[in-house]
Scaffold this motif. Structure first.
Motif, PDB file in Angstrom:
ATOM      1  N   GLU A 600      83.383  57.889  42.827  1.00 15.32           N
ATOM      2  CA  GLU A 600      83.167  59.016  42.977  1.00 15.32           C
ATOM      3  C   GLU A 600      81.643  59.464  43.070  1.00 15.32           C
ATOM      4  O   GLU A 600      81.176  59.959  43.000  1.00 15.32           O
ATOM      5  CB  GLU A 600      84.608  60.448  41.874  1.00 15.32           C
ATOM      6  CG  GLU A 600      83.685  60.991  42.862  1.00 15.32           C
ATOM      7  CD  GLU A 600      85.320  62.134  42.201  1.00 15.32           C
ATOM      8  OE1 GLU A 600      84.958  63.176  42.672  1.00 15.32           O
ATOM      9  OE2 GLU A 600      86.267  61.999  41.859  1.00 15.32           O
ATOM     10  N   HIS A 601      81.250  59.309  41.872  1.00 21.62           N
ATOM     11  CA  HIS A 601      79.940  59.803  41.262  1.00 21.62           C
ATOM     12  C   HIS A 601      79.131  58.805  41.374  1.00 21.62           C
ATOM     13  O   HIS A 601      77.910  59.374  41.311  1.00 21.62           O
ATOM     14  CB  HIS A 601      80.048  60.228  39.116  1.00 21.62           C
ATOM     15  CG  HIS A 601      80.824  61.408  39.491  1.00 21.62           C
ATOM     16  ND1 HIS A 601      81.165  62.415  39.774  1.00 21.62           N
ATOM     17  CD2 HIS A 601      82.156  61.079  38.672  1.00 21.62           C
ATOM     18  CE1 HIS A 601      81.850  63.282  38.821  1.00 21.62           C
ATOM     19  NE2 HIS A 601      82.697  63.077  37.984  1.00 21.62           N
ATOM     20  N   LYS A 602      78.972  57.581  41.518  1.00 17.93           N
ATOM     21  CA  LYS A 602      78.365  56.287  41.665  1.00 17.93           C
ATOM     22  C   LYS A 602      77.456  55.646  40.781  1.00 17.93           C
ATOM     23  O   LYS A 602      76.309  55.860  40.716  1.00 17.93           O
ATOM     24  CB  LYS A 602      77.223  57.166  43.095  1.00 17.93           C
ATOM     25  CG  LYS A 602      78.050  57.169  44.578  1.00 17.93           C
ATOM     26  CD  LYS A 602      76.934  57.310  45.298  1.00 17.93           C
ATOM     27  CE  LYS A 602      77.951  57.064  47.431  1.00 17.93           C
ATOM     28  NZ  LYS A 602      78.970  58.525  47.508  1.00 17.93           N
ATOM     29  N   TRP A 603      78.357  56.010  39.447  1.00 16.88           N
ATOM     30  CA  TRP A 603      77.425  55.845  38.200  1.00 16.88           C
ATOM     31  C   TRP A 603      77.005  54.484  38.486  1.00 16.88           C
ATOM     32  O   TRP A 603      77.475  53.820  38.735  1.00 16.88           O
ATOM     33  CB  TRP A 603      78.132  56.017  37.159  1.00 16.88           C
ATOM     34  CG  TRP A 603      78.252  57.520  37.139  1.00 16.88           C
ATOM     35  CD1 TRP A 603      77.780  58.415  37.361  1.00 16.88           C
ATOM     36  CD2 TRP A 603      79.396  58.223  36.166  1.00 16.88           C
ATOM     37  NE1 TRP A 603      77.795  59.493  37.096  1.00 16.88           N
ATOM     38  CE2 TRP A 603      79.064  59.795  36.072  1.00 16.88           C
ATOM     39  CE3 TRP A 603      81.075  57.834  35.613  1.00 16.88           C
ATOM     40  CZ2 TRP A 603      80.318  60.724  35.832  1.00 16.88           C
ATOM     41  CZ3 TRP A 603      81.397  58.668  34.984  1.00 16.88           C
ATOM     42  CH2 TRP A 603      81.349  59.914  35.103  1.00 16.88           C
ATOM     43  N   PRO A 604      75.711  53.953  37.864  1.00 20.92           N
ATOM     44  CA  PRO A 604      75.105  52.421  37.674  1.00 20.92           C
ATOM     45  C   PRO A 604      76.030  51.987  37.001  1.00 20.92           C
ATOM     46  O   PRO A 604      75.337  51.174  35.625  1.00 20.92           O
ATOM     47  CB  PRO A 604      73.967  52.855  38.306  1.00 20.92           C
ATOM     48  CG  PRO A 604      73.469  53.594  37.655  1.00 20.92           C
ATOM     49  CD  PRO A 604      75.051  55.003  37.754  1.00 20.92           C
ATOM     50  N   ILE A 605      76.762  52.195  36.279  1.00 18.77           N
ATOM     51  CA  ILE A 605      77.335  51.216  35.905  1.00 18.77           C
ATOM     52  C   ILE A 605      78.643  50.180  35.174  1.00 18.77           C
ATOM     53  O   ILE A 605      79.044  50.556  36.752  1.00 18.77           O
ATOM     54  CB  ILE A 605      77.812  52.531  34.290  1.00 18.77           C
ATOM     55  CG1 ILE A 605      79.891  53.041  34.487  1.00 18.77           C
ATOM     56  CG2 ILE A 605      77.026  53.387  33.884  1.00 18.77           C
ATOM     57  CD1 ILE A 605      79.767  53.641  34.235  1.00 18.77           C
ATOM     58  N   LYS A 606      79.296  49.456  34.647  1.00 11.77           N
ATOM     59  CA  LYS A 606      79.709  48.581  35.511  1.00 11.77           C
ATOM     60  C   LYS A 606      80.506  48.405  34.198  1.00 11.77           C
ATOM     61  O   LYS A 606      80.324  48.078  32.681  1.00 11.77           O
ATOM     62  CB  LYS A 606      78.977  46.908  35.001  1.00 11.77           C
ATOM     63  CG  LYS A 606      78.637  46.981  36.306  1.00 11.77           C
ATOM     64  CD  LYS A 606      77.525  45.038  36.248  1.00 11.77           C
ATOM     65  CE  LYS A 606      76.699  45.164  37.377  1.00 11.77           C
ATOM     66  NZ  LYS A 606      75.930  43.751  37.736  1.00 11.77           N
ATOM     67  N   MET A 607      82.037  48.101  33.932  1.00  9.72           N
ATOM     68  CA  MET A 607      83.149  47.694  33.311  1.00  9.72           C
ATOM     69  C   MET A 607      84.172  47.292  33.435  1.00  9.72           C
ATOM     70  O   MET A 607      83.919  46.559  34.222  1.00  9.72           O
ATOM     71  CB  MET A 607      84.438  49.269  34.029  1.00  9.72           C
ATOM     72  CG  MET A 607      85.498  49.191  32.710  1.00  9.72           C
ATOM     73  SD  MET A 607      86.907  50.332  33.144  1.00  9.72           S
ATOM     74  CE  MET A 607      87.234  49.945  34.673  1.00  9.72           C
ATOM     75  N   PHE A 608      83.743  45.782  31.816  1.00 14.57           N
ATOM     76  CA  PHE A 608      83.946  44.101  32.146  1.00 14.57           C
ATOM     77  C   PHE A 608      85.189  44.103  31.126  1.00 14.57           C
ATOM     78  O   PHE A 608      85.074  43.096  31.268  1.00 14.57           O
ATOM     79  CB  PHE A 608      82.004  43.811  32.380  1.00 14.57           C
ATOM     80  CG  PHE A 608      81.981  44.090  30.563  1.00 14.57           C
ATOM     81  CD1 PHE A 608      82.094  43.083  29.892  1.00 14.57           C
ATOM     82  CD2 PHE A 608      80.785  44.752  30.905  1.00 14.57           C
ATOM     83  CE1 PHE A 608      80.986  43.300  28.722  1.00 14.57           C
ATOM     84  CE2 PHE A 608      79.854  44.930  29.801  1.00 14.57           C
ATOM     85  CZ  PHE A 608      80.196  44.376  27.619  1.00 14.57           C
TER      86      PHE A 608
END
Length: 671
Positions: A600-608
């Motif tokens: 939704e927020h288009k955060w440039p993060i990766k949950m891995f």
């Protein structure tokens, strides 16, 4: 089976919202170049038959007259459906199919219904939910005719072999198109029939549940289906491996193993095969050791094996044993303690060195070698996360198992050894593994770990007013210290009591635990200690009794409505299953919330990576200070939970050298 040989014959995927889907591929890993060879689809029908279509796109052609369709056209056709959030893809093990689509540039936005986690929710009493196994259970008359034909074809033309990622696999693109199509469509039929039967199973509705908002099985299934796409994203993201560090660590460990073996040979007075238990036995006796043997198993009237504690399973009397020496971690600790007390330095050193060598060998073979073998061209490791392999509802990981990476403070075996030796080994190999998981350039690793969540959940579900009041007055209350204050003992003892009381341990287990830790305790003495705790916390005793009684019906139900089967005669594990399952589902909900918020927020993060009660992210360095507080709020969001949920946030350039978020912020300001 309808074999599609012209683009004009492709089924109209806009005709219905629900489609059965299966893909046949050239291998098992989309991260190592394997791709879709053919696609099978069929409109969903709750009863009656429906046509099944097979669309070949990357098959090796045979002399059967069958042709592949143009890849780009077919991917455009299936991509329109997979990207449509109004569509629903139905299949078995869809996480794999979703990432195979992603390898061809198709990001699945459609909803999914996966019969694999569906079966785990409805009937969670088994660890194997493969489609052929479920078919035998729910549709025993169904025959996998084409599976047998395909197996026969591969036996003659492509014997099973190891793939680039170390698993036994087959390249289905090599098989004849018509045979492959029949096999794929047969799988669609099996999935349809199994799912129909699963939907007929009586699903439990909302029931009174620890005084919480009740969750039905239907609600649990909705979350499980969303988790399929969440775990697919995490597998695709992968963990970045510090390749040079891994290579150096492996080479150093192998050198140390050789040196340790040489030391063993000197103590024994000769060389021998360390991995042979017979030769180890003789060499150990040459070094003055007294061998412990595995005891012969005893069984009760119901045929159940007696004795649950590992330290009750070996003896020095060979006549009462299986005749095989014991070298497990518990026996090694027993050896070390005994030889230290006896002053037998030579035997003590033999065991210590053997333990160090075997631990290094295990970590090299199960961790370092596997990481290097599994990494892709970009140096990332893509493990598989499973919703269905743990009956409590905890997630598990394979290929490689990223959940067996020891925490920085060391695993239980290492801490037990350090207690015997009286010194901490900061350079132990098991403490270096997390350092291999690194952040990409311009990013940081962010780790969020739920603080003492199992004990908080237990206090809440037991309605333990003593602990609940402490949590309400101070959300940061240390559960073990609180127990220590209540019953008047030191924190170490209270930690042992808390662990054993929640996970099925009784006076015998407590006495053995305390004696092993250097506090000689009889079973009667342990019983008195437990009674003192339960007198101070009667609601905890009542909770344990309720769970054991509830387990007599064959299962217990956790906070989120998940039913965990309890084998007859093992009611003592009921509390463990309820607490572990509730915390497991709490983390599952957090994972799906993170996926929604990131999107939704288009955060440039990766949950891995999810590990027990911890979730690991990669976050751009310039956004860490801004986003970590938001991530913590998402992690801890559960407004109906009766105790405050806290999460420890840590930040670092690699997973093994993270520091508290507040400390990291101060360091950045100072720089």
């Amino acid at each position: 089976m309808i074999l599609v040989q012209r683009l004009s014959d492709l089924p109209d995927l806009s005709a219905t919202t629900h489609w059965l889907y299966d893909s046949e591929t050239s291998g098992l890993s989309p991260y190592h170049g394997d791709r879709i060879a053919g696609i099978a689809v069929s409109p969903w029908s709750s009863d009656g038959e429906a046509p099944e279509y097979y669309v070949p796109i990357r098959h090796r052609l045979h002399d059967d007259g069958c042709e592949n369709l143009p890849v780009e056209n077919v991917l455009r056709w299936i991509g329109d459906a997979a990207r449509d959030p109004k569509k629903t893809l139905i299949g078995h093990g869809l996480k794999y199919d979703v990432n195979m689509l992603r390898a061809d540039g198709i990001l699945t936005e459609a909803k999914v219904i996966d019969s694999l986690p569906y079966a785990h929710v409805v009937k969670g009493d088994r660890l194997n939910y493969e489609l052929d196994r479920l078919t035998k259970i729910y549709v025993p008359d169904f025959k996998h005719t084409y599976l047998e034909q395909l197996e026969s074809w591969f036996a003659q033309n492509q014997p099973s072999k190891k793939t680039s990622v170390g698993k036994t696999g087959r390249n289905y693109s090599l098989a004849p198109i018509e045979l492959m199509g029949n096999y794929a469509c047969e799988d669609l039929q099996a999935t349809r029939l199994v799912l129909r039967e699963l939907k007929k199973q009586e699903l439990w509705g909302k029931i009174p549940n620890f005084g919480l908002p009740s969750f039905s099985a239907a609600e649990l299934l909705v979350h499980e289906m969303e988790l399929v796409l969440t775990l697919a994203d995490m597998e695709w993201n992968g963990a970045q491996l510090g390749e040079m560090h891994c290579l150096q660590l492996r080479d150093k460990a192998n050198e140390e193993i050789e040196q340790l073996f040489d030391e063993l040979y000197k103590l024994a007075g000769r060389s021998f095969h360390v991995m042979s238990w017979k030769e180890m036995w003789l060499a150990f006796e040459s070094a003055g050791g007294v061998v412990l043997f595995w005891t012969k198993p005893e069984f009760d009237e119901q045929g159940r094996r007696r004795g649950k504690q590992k330290d009750q399973q070996f003896t020095t009397d060979r006549s009462k044993s299986t005749g095989r020496p014991c070298w497990n971690s518990v026996a090694i600790m027993r050896y070390l303690e005994f030889f230290r007390r006896a002053g037998n330095t030579k035997a003590f050193e033999f065991v210590r060195i053997y333990r160090e060598a075997s631990q290094r060998q295990r970590l090299v073979s199960t961790n370092l070698d596997v990481y290097l073998q599994k990494r892709d061209a970009a140096g990332r490791i893509h493990g598989q996360f499973h919703q269905h392999r743990v009956v409590t509802g905890r997630l598990s990981s394979t290929d490689p198992n990223e959940e067996n990476v020891a925490v920085v403070k060391g695993n239980a075996d290492l801490k037990a050894l350090e207690k015997v030796l009286g010194a901490k080994d900061d350079n132990a190999l098991s403490r270096q593994l997390r350092k291999l998981f690194v952040a990409e350039r311009g990013h940081m690793i962010v780790s969020l770990d739920l603080s003492q969540i199992e004990y908080r959940a237990a206090a809440f579900m037991a309605n333990d007013l003593v602990l609940l009041n402490k949590y309400r007055n101070d959300p940061k209350t240390d559960y073990h210290q609180a127990t220590s204050d209540i019953i008047g003992c030191d924190r170490d003892l209270s930690k042992t009591l808390n662990f054993l009381s929640l996970y099925g341990g009784g006076p015998t287990a407590l006495a053995a635990k305390l004696t092993a830790s250097g506090i000689p305790t009889t079973v009667e003495g342990a019983k008195q200690i437990l009674n003192r705790m339960f007198q101070a916390r009667p609601s905890l005793r009542a909770f344990l009794d309720r769970m054991s009684e509830s387990a007599r019906k064959g299962y217990v139900q956790n906070c989120f409505g998940r039913r965990c089967p309890i084998p007859q005669g093992m009611e003592y594990i009921a509390c463990n299953y309820v607490v572990q399952g509730s915390c497991g589902d709490l983390l599952r909900r957090a994972l799906t919330r993170f996926r929604r918020e990131i999107k939704e927020h288009k955060w440039p993060i990766k949950m891995f990576l999810p590990v027990h009660d911890e979730i690991v992210f990669q976050v751009p360095t310039e956004l860490v200070a801004e986003l970590v507080p938001e991530l913590v709020k998402i992690m801890c969001y559960c407004p109906w939970f009766g105790v405050p949920i806290l999460s420890d946030a840590e930040v670092g350039s690699n997973w093994g050298e993270v520091i508290p978020f507040s400390e990291w912020v101060e360091t950045r300001k100072a720089a």
